[in-house]
Design a protein around this motif. Structure first.
Motif, PDB file in Angstrom:
ATOM      1  N   SER A 152      -6.779 -21.474 -24.980  1.00 48.80           N
ATOM      2  CA  SER A 152      -7.336 -22.984 -26.001  1.00 48.80           C
ATOM      3  C   SER A 152      -8.592 -22.971 -26.091  1.00 48.80           C
ATOM      4  N   ALA A 153      -9.238 -22.600 -24.645  1.00 48.95           N
ATOM      5  CA  ALA A 153     -10.533 -22.583 -24.556  1.00 48.95           C
ATOM      6  C   ALA A 153     -11.510 -20.928 -25.233  1.00 48.95           C
ATOM      7  N   LEU A 154     -10.436 -20.339 -25.138  1.00 49.97           N
ATOM      8  CA  LEU A 154     -11.093 -18.635 -24.983  1.00 49.97           C
ATOM      9  C   LEU A 154     -10.597 -19.078 -26.771  1.00 49.97           C
ATOM     10  N   SER A 155     -10.289 -19.297 -27.702  1.00 50.80           N
ATOM     11  CA  SER A 155      -9.841 -19.682 -29.359  1.00 50.80           C
ATOM     12  C   SER A 155     -11.565 -20.148 -29.046  1.00 50.80           C
ATOM     13  N   GLU A 156     -11.444 -21.202 -28.575  1.00 51.05           N
ATOM     14  CA  GLU A 156     -12.877 -21.950 -29.119  1.00 51.05           C
ATOM     15  C   GLU A 156     -14.445 -21.022 -28.579  1.00 51.05           C
ATOM     16  N   ALA A 157     -13.931 -20.195 -27.405  1.00 52.78           N
ATOM     17  CA  ALA A 157     -15.393 -19.450 -27.739  1.00 52.78           C
ATOM     18  C   ALA A 157     -15.299 -18.399 -28.902  1.00 52.78           C
ATOM     19  N   MET A 158     -14.341 -18.292 -29.234  1.00 51.50           N
ATOM     20  CA  MET A 158     -14.262 -16.902 -30.265  1.00 51.50           C
ATOM     21  C   MET A 158     -14.886 -17.983 -31.383  1.00 51.50           C
ATOM     22  N   ASN A 159     -14.094 -19.276 -31.772  1.00 45.53           N
ATOM     23  CA  ASN A 159     -14.574 -20.043 -32.314  1.00 45.53           C
ATOM     24  C   ASN A 159     -16.278 -19.914 -32.517  1.00 45.53           C
ATOM     25  N   GLN A 160     -17.075 -20.412 -31.994  1.00 46.39           N
ATOM     26  CA  GLN A 160     -17.515 -19.933 -32.141  1.00 46.39           C
ATOM     27  C   GLN A 160     -19.420 -18.665 -31.782  1.00 46.39           C
ATOM     28  N   MET A 161     -18.225 -18.018 -31.312  1.00 42.38           N
ATOM     29  CA  MET A 161     -18.923 -17.250 -31.432  1.00 42.38           C
ATOM     30  C   MET A 161     -18.944 -15.762 -32.766  1.00 42.38           C
ATOM     31  N   MET A 162     -17.395 -15.954 -33.364  1.00 43.22           N
ATOM     32  CA  MET A 162     -17.571 -15.818 -34.240  1.00 43.22           C
ATOM     33  C   MET A 162     -18.228 -15.898 -36.241  1.00 43.22           C
ATOM     34  N   GLY A 163     -18.516 -17.678 -35.481  1.00 43.49           N
ATOM     35  CA  GLY A 163     -19.413 -18.873 -36.788  1.00 43.49           C
ATOM     36  C   GLY A 163     -20.119 -17.792 -36.698  1.00 43.49           C
ATOM     37  N   ALA A 164     -20.923 -17.253 -35.269  1.00 38.71           N
ATOM     38  CA  ALA A 164     -22.640 -16.561 -35.441  1.00 38.71           C
ATOM     39  C   ALA A 164     -22.935 -16.242 -35.771  1.00 38.71           C
ATOM     40  N   ALA A 165     -21.263 -14.954 -35.779  1.00 37.89           N
ATOM     41  CA  ALA A 165     -21.518 -13.643 -36.663  1.00 37.89           C
ATOM     42  C   ALA A 165     -21.835 -13.580 -37.745  1.00 37.89           C
ATOM     43  N   ALA A 166     -20.563 -14.468 -38.307  1.00 36.86           N
ATOM     44  CA  ALA A 166     -20.646 -14.369 -39.910  1.00 36.86           C
ATOM     45  C   ALA A 166     -22.242 -14.745 -40.975  1.00 36.86           C
ATOM     46  N   THR A 167     -22.984 -15.803 -39.945  1.00 37.98           N
ATOM     47  CA  THR A 167     -23.919 -16.556 -40.643  1.00 37.98           C
ATOM     48  C   THR A 167     -24.509 -15.043 -40.141  1.00 37.98           C
ATOM     49  N   ALA A 168     -25.263 -14.667 -38.779  1.00 35.16           N
ATOM     50  CA  ALA A 168     -25.545 -13.207 -38.930  1.00 35.16           C
ATOM     51  C   ALA A 168     -25.277 -11.683 -39.621  1.00 35.16           C
ATOM     52  N   MET A 169     -24.496 -12.201 -40.019  1.00 37.41           N
ATOM     53  CA  MET A 169     -23.846 -10.890 -41.088  1.00 37.41           C
ATOM     54  C   MET A 169     -24.451 -11.786 -42.657  1.00 37.41           C
ATOM     55  N   SER A 170     -24.503 -12.373 -43.007  1.00 37.27           N
ATOM     56  CA  SER A 170     -24.609 -13.751 -44.041  1.00 37.27           C
ATOM     57  C   SER A 170     -26.033 -12.522 -44.490  1.00 37.27           C
ATOM     58  N   THR A 171     -27.070 -12.981 -43.766  1.00 37.51           N
ATOM     59  CA  THR A 171     -28.445 -13.054 -43.526  1.00 37.51           C
ATOM     60  C   THR A 171     -29.370 -11.042 -43.934  1.00 37.51           C
ATOM     61  N   MET A 172     -27.655 -10.902 -42.999  1.00 37.08           N
ATOM     62  CA  MET A 172     -27.426  -9.016 -43.133  1.00 37.08           C
ATOM     63  C   MET A 172     -27.265  -8.493 -44.444  1.00 37.08           C
ATOM     64  N   LEU A 173     -26.668  -8.674 -44.746  1.00 35.26           N
ATOM     65  CA  LEU A 173     -25.951  -8.765 -45.690  1.00 35.26           C
ATOM     66  C   LEU A 173     -26.578  -9.724 -47.483  1.00 35.26           C
ATOM     67  N   GLU A 174     -27.177 -10.493 -47.223  1.00 36.15           N
ATOM     68  CA  GLU A 174     -27.671 -11.120 -48.008  1.00 36.15           C
ATOM     69  C   GLU A 174     -26.897 -11.572 -48.445  1.00 36.15           C
ATOM     70  N   GLN A 175     -25.781 -12.300 -48.370  1.00 36.44           N
ATOM     71  CA  GLN A 175     -24.641 -12.355 -48.871  1.00 36.44           C
ATOM     72  C   GLN A 175     -23.458 -13.553 -48.257  1.00 36.44           C
ATOM     73  N   ARG A 176     -23.341 -15.079 -48.585  1.00 34.84           N
ATOM     74  CA  ARG A 176     -22.584 -15.712 -47.841  1.00 34.84           C
ATOM     75  C   ARG A 176     -21.330 -14.869 -48.100  1.00 34.84           C
ATOM     76  N   ILE A 177     -21.263 -15.331 -46.187  1.00 30.46           N
ATOM     77  CA  ILE A 177     -20.007 -14.408 -45.362  1.00 30.46           C
ATOM     78  C   ILE A 177     -19.015 -15.649 -44.768  1.00 30.46           C
ATOM     79  N   LEU A 178     -17.874 -16.113 -45.826  1.00 28.68           N
ATOM     80  CA  LEU A 178     -17.484 -17.310 -44.874  1.00 28.68           C
ATOM     81  C   LEU A 178     -16.097 -16.862 -44.264  1.00 28.68           C
ATOM     82  N   ILE A 179     -15.521 -17.729 -42.706  1.00 27.89           N
ATOM     83  CA  ILE A 179     -14.119 -16.466 -42.715  1.00 27.89           C
ATOM     84  C   ILE A 179     -13.955 -17.629 -41.842  1.00 27.89           C
ATOM     85  N   SER A 180     -12.025 -17.726 -41.975  1.00 24.97           N
ATOM     86  CA  SER A 180     -11.415 -18.369 -41.683  1.00 24.97           C
ATOM     87  C   SER A 180     -11.402 -19.288 -40.141  1.00 24.97           C
TER      88      SER A 180
END
Length: 359
Positions: free
Chosen positions: A134-162
């Motif tokens: 559960s603790a790892l899932s929370e860490a991954m959730n925060q990390m992948m959310g930040a990664a998706a935001t960075a990809m959105s900026t880089m690709l100039e396209q809104r990127i959403l993940i589950s």
């Protein structure tokens, strides 16, 4: 004596005595530019994820430039030591597809321990229970959310993940279930070196289908354009006769030098009197009023140790005014009083008046 060779023996001889399948070469499927693009996307995304993890665990996290290669899921099943933790991330807007992060069990335990406020010292093959996952899932959730935001900026396209799905893979046959693709499907493997100061120095691998990697590369290189929006039909708006709008300014050319006439505007209509005094329309709207005695910041370890009789120290001193909030907005400060055996608040200062006086 029968000296005839079987087909398997002939194949083994042709392959130099080794009848194992050769792994696909990355250069056969991705150009050097495409490999660099995938590495750059992963570098930006995981860099943002590392920054987010560093804030969560209050330790320095570094992720090195990734290496890109090709592999099949069946080969991956053989070469990666179990047990390990798979984190599946599904893209559902911007790009379509699934990718998986592979984390060794000890690395996952270290991250989960740091998330819970411990020092990150774990044994070689720790037991990962529901609390650790559960603790790892929370860490991954925060990390992948930040990664998706960075990809959105880089690709100039809104990127959403589950929300990432975290699973402990202990058996060989479970490996093929970590991604919704066939066993022999070609995968792009992106390997990252992760270092957490004094706690972890290991490798995290990202696996993604080849079509997903190609799609990201196309977006980065500008080959995939966003869908065009059809031009709406022009609509003529009716003009009331009494408005008498003056014509638009005209360009008058004098000896080749254009001059611009000043624009003319209709006078603003006077606001009806009493329009701002109809507060009775909203007088019956209910608002939530809360009183905040103070706040405290605690680690998960400290919260789990709470029991009956435990004392939580707040950030306010005894006798200090408490905050009065309306719908979460601070509006006043006051003192706690007792009214007929019930607690009450005596307003001492209005924050709104203080802000207006400061202007």
């Amino acid at each position: 004596m029968n000296q005839q060779l079987t087909q398997a023996e002939i194949d083994a001889l042709l392959q130099g005595g080794d009848n194992t399948k050769t792994e696909p070469e990355v250069d056969d499927y991705l150009t050097a530019i495409e490999q660099d693009a995938i590495g750059e996307i992963g570098n930006i995304a995981m860099g943002a994820a590392a920054t987010n993890l560093s804030l969560l665990i209050s330790q320095k996290v570094q992720i090195t430039t990734p290496s890109v290669s090709m592999i099949t899921l069946s080969k991956q099943k053989e070469e990666y030591e179990r047990p390990f933790v798979s984190v599946q991330v599904n893209f559902h807007e911007g790009v379509e597809g699934s990718n998986v992060l592979i984390i060794q069990d000890r690395d996952a335990a270290v991250i989960s321990q740091l998330m819970m406020g411990f020092d990150g010292e774990v044994e070689e093959h720790p037991q990962l229970g529901e609390l650790e996952l559960s603790a790892l899932s929370e860490a991954m959730n925060q990390m992948m959310g930040a990664a998706a935001t960075a990809m959105s900026t880089m690709l100039e396209q809104r990127i959403l993940i589950s929300a990432p799905e975290t699973n402990l893979v202990a058996q060989a046959q479970e490996t093929l279930n970590i991604m919704p693709i066939g066993e022999e499907e070609l995968l792009v493997k992106v390997a990252f070196r992760i270092n957490i100061d004094g706690s972890l120095d290991s490798t995290i691998m990202q696996l993604m289908p080849l079509p997903l990697a190609k799609q990201m590369v196309a977006m980065l290189m500008g080959e995939q354009q966003p869908q065009e929006v059809e031009n709406p039909m022009p609509v003529e708006l009716p003009i009331a006769p009494e408005q008498n709008i003056p014509p638009a300014p005209l360009l008058q050319e004098t000896q080749g030098i254009p001059t611009v006439q000043p624009a003319q505007f209709m006078p603003l209509r006077q606001r009806p009197e009493g329009g701002g005094q109809k507060m009775d329309l909203i007088m019956d709207v209910p608002l939530e009023v809360t009183v905040e005695l103070g706040r405290a910041r605690m680690r998960i370890r400290e919260i789990l140790n709470l029991s009956g009789g435990s004392v939580v120290e707040l950030d306010k001193l005894a006798g200090e005014p408490v905050d009065v909030l309306v719908n979460g907005q601070l509006i006043a400060k006051g003192e706690v009083v007792v009214i007929d055996e019930n607690f009450g608040i005596k307003i001492t200062d209005l924050v709104r008046e203080e802000k207006q006086a400061a202007k």
